[in-house]
Structures are given as C-alpha cells and as structure tokens.
Design a protein around this motif. Structure first.
Motif, mmCIF file in Angstrom:
data_model
loop_
_atom_site.group_PDB
_atom_site.id
_atom_site.type_symbol
_atom_site.label_atom_id
_atom_site.label_comp_id
_atom_site.label_asym_id
_atom_site.label_seq_id
_atom_site.Cartn_x
_atom_site.Cartn_y
_atom_site.Cartn_z
ATOM 1 N N UNK A 140 0.828 -1.212 0.000
ATOM 2 C CA UNK A 140 0.000 0.000 0.000
ATOM 3 C C UNK A 140 0.859 1.258 0.000
ATOM 4 N N UNK A 141 2.122 1.128 0.409
ATOM 5 C CA UNK A 141 3.003 2.295 0.479
ATOM 6 C C UNK A 141 4.184 2.196 -0.480
ATOM 7 N N UNK A 142 4.361 1.041 -1.102
ATOM 8 C CA UNK A 142 5.491 0.869 -2.001
ATOM 9 C C UNK A 142 6.830 0.822 -1.295
ATOM 10 N N UNK A 143 6.843 0.379 -0.050
ATOM 11 C CA UNK A 143 8.069 0.347 0.756
ATOM 12 C C UNK A 143 8.573 -1.075 0.855
ATOM 13 N N UNK A 144 9.893 -1.236 0.727
ATOM 14 C CA UNK A 144 10.536 -2.536 0.971
ATOM 15 C C UNK A 144 11.556 -2.386 2.080
ATOM 16 N N UNK A 145 11.717 -3.454 2.845
ATOM 17 C CA UNK A 145 12.592 -3.364 4.007
ATOM 18 C C UNK A 145 13.145 -4.737 4.342
ATOM 19 N N UNK A 146 14.214 -4.752 5.137
ATOM 20 C CA UNK A 146 14.762 -6.008 5.659
ATOM 21 C C UNK A 146 14.355 -6.227 7.113
ATOM 22 N N UNK A 232 3.639 5.448 10.713
ATOM 23 C CA UNK A 232 3.424 6.307 9.541
ATOM 24 C C UNK A 232 4.682 7.104 9.216
ATOM 25 N N UNK A 233 5.357 7.603 10.241
ATOM 26 C CA UNK A 233 6.592 8.350 9.994
ATOM 27 C C UNK A 233 7.649 7.451 9.380
ATOM 28 N N UNK A 234 7.716 6.208 9.835
ATOM 29 C CA UNK A 234 8.704 5.267 9.294
ATOM 30 C C UNK A 234 8.426 4.982 7.816
ATOM 31 N N UNK A 235 7.160 4.812 7.460
ATOM 32 C CA UNK A 235 6.819 4.585 6.049
ATOM 33 C C UNK A 235 7.227 5.787 5.194
ATOM 34 N N UNK A 236 6.933 6.992 5.693
ATOM 35 C CA UNK A 236 7.304 8.195 4.935
ATOM 36 C C UNK A 236 8.817 8.297 4.777
ATOM 37 N N UNK A 237 9.536 7.979 5.829
ATOM 38 C CA UNK A 237 10.998 8.031 5.768
ATOM 39 C C UNK A 237 11.552 7.006 4.778
ATOM 40 N N UNK A 238 10.969 5.817 4.766
ATOM 41 C CA UNK A 238 11.428 4.776 3.839
ATOM 42 C C UNK A 238 11.155 5.177 2.394
ATOM 43 N N UNK A 239 10.002 5.775 2.148
ATOM 44 C CA UNK A 239 9.687 6.217 0.778
ATOM 45 C C UNK A 239 10.655 7.316 0.328
ATOM 46 N N UNK A 240 11.009 8.200 1.248
ATOM 47 C CA UNK A 240 11.870 9.322 0.890
ATOM 48 C C UNK A 240 13.295 8.867 0.593
ATOM 49 N N UNK A 241 13.756 7.865 1.318
ATOM 50 C CA UNK A 241 15.154 7.438 1.165
ATOM 51 C C UNK A 241 15.327 6.223 0.269
ATOM 52 N N UNK A 242 14.207 5.673 -0.226
ATOM 53 C CA UNK A 242 14.306 4.433 -1.010
ATOM 54 C C UNK A 242 15.050 4.667 -2.304
#
Length: 247
Positions: A140-146, A232-242
């Motif tokens: 839903x946010x387009x974020x990928x993570x480990x 929510x802040x973590x998702x925004x941060x991941x999108x910004x730095x991805x």
C-alpha cells in the motif's frame, strides 16, 4: 484393593492433580506481543488444567500397582487381570471421550475462530523468503525493508511466499507461524498489542522455523512493533530514502 490403599490412591491423585493445575499458572512463555499470542497461551493453560487430572490418574495407578506388587514375585494364577468393576472402563471411556469432544470445541474451534475469524486487516505486509534472508514489502506504500515494522493495535495481514525452498515464518512473541512455500502465498493474521523491538526482547524477531539449509540459523530479521504515528513516519521516511531496485 484394601480400603486403606484406596484412600491413599485417592489422596495421591488429588495431590498430583492439584500440582498439575497449579503448574498451569506458571508463566512458561516469552512475552505475548499479539492478541493471537494471548489466545494461544490461554489455550495451552486450559489444556494443561484439563490434562492434569487424567495424567495424575495414570501415574497414581502406576504407583499403586508398583507399591502393592513390589517384592511379592509373580501374581497368583487366579489374580484378577481386569478392572474389579465393569463400570470402571466404561466410565474411563466416557470421561475421556467427553473430554476429547470438549477440547475439539474449546480451545480447538473457538480458538481458531478467535485467531482467524476476522479476515479484515488494516495493514497488508508481504514477506518473501530467500535463502537466507527475508524481504518485507508494504504494497500500500510501495516500501521494501529487511526488518518487520508493525503498528500496535492494528490488524495485520501477512502474505508469505518463498523464492526457492520451503521456509517458515515465525515470530515467537506472536506464537503463530506459517510455512513460506514456493509458488504459493500463505496468509497469517496478527494483531500486535505491545510496543517492543528485538532489542527489548529476543522474542521479537522473525525467525525461519523450517530447516532450510546451511544458513538456516542465520535466517532472521528484526521485528519492531511501534505506535501508529511512529509507523506512519517510518513509512514516509522509507519512501523518501528508497533507492530503485534496493530494499
């Protein structure tokens, strides 16, 4: 059996049953970090309380039989090899059958309904297993993570698959696990309840629970359960730095 032995056997059964039921109150488990973990722990304690009198009866019969026959050699030819009263096996069968039927209903069916009865989810997370690491995606946010980051108090649908061999998704603090199967997306529903991380307790980790190769023991990932605003802040941060192509 002499009357005195019967009273001693009854006393032993009562003591062993009480000890077993009391032991069910001991906290054997790591912290319960999800509503499903609370259901699983309650089910385990209920089964332990129900099993304690049955197991105590088996131990009591064994102890009494050993105590009565010890040092007396072989039993006499006319010894009674079956129950002294025919009602005993009937009562035993009826009691254990009723107990089995009850545990099928509760915690069996009741527990499954409590853990999986609500298919609705607030957050969807996809987890791909590869030898020997996990890749986590928030579609839903387009974020990928480990690492696995989840909001506390929200129902999460985790969709799991494998890119190579069979693995198994397991977070000890949540008590539930499901296989990661190549070519198939399995689903796990979980509602984290406590803000915690792998640093505060090792039960908050994603661990492969299926022996999958030489790197199986290293196939783990950090789990963080955070409040809604932090998530929510973590998702925004991941999108910004991805970076494209990199988790």
């Amino acid at each position: 059996m002499p009357l005195t032995d019967r009273w001693l056997a009854l006393g032993l059964w009562v003591v062993l049953s009480a000890a077993g039921i009391a032991a069910a109150r001991i906290d054997f488990f790591p912290p319960a970090g999800a509503r499903e973990a609370q259901v699983a722990d309650a089910a385990f304690r209920l089964l332990m309380r129900l099993a304690a009198p049955v197991f105590a009866l088996v131990v009591t019969v064994l102890v009494v039989a050993l105590a009565r026959r010890r040092g007396h050699g072989d039993p006499p030819p006319d010894a009674v090899v079956g129950p002294e009263h025919p009602a005993v096996p009937r009562a035993w069968f009826g009691l254990t059958a009723a107990l089995a039927a009850y545990v099928i209903y509760n915690p069996g069916l009741v527990g499954i309904h409590e853990m999986r009865g609500d298919p609705q989810a607030d957050v969807v997370v996809r987890v791909d297993a590869t030898s020997w690491y996990w890749e986590v995606t928030y579609p839903e946010s387009g974020v990928r993570s480990r690492e696995v980051v989840l909001p506390a108090g929200r129902r999460v649908r985790v969709e799991i698959t494998s890119r190579d061999v069979l693995h198994s998704f397991w977070i000890p603090a949540f008590r539930t696990k499901v296989d990661a199967v190549p070519g198939l997306r399995t689903v796990l529903l979980v509602t984290p309840t406590t803000v915690a991380t792998s640093e505060t307790h090792h039960a908050y980790r994603l661990q492969c629970a299926e022996l999958c190769g030489t790197g199986h023991d290293t196939m783990r990932a950090t789990v963080r359960v955070v409040d809604e605003a932090t998530f929510r802040r973590w998702l925004q941060e991941q999108r910004r730095t991805a970076r494209p192509g990199r988790p």
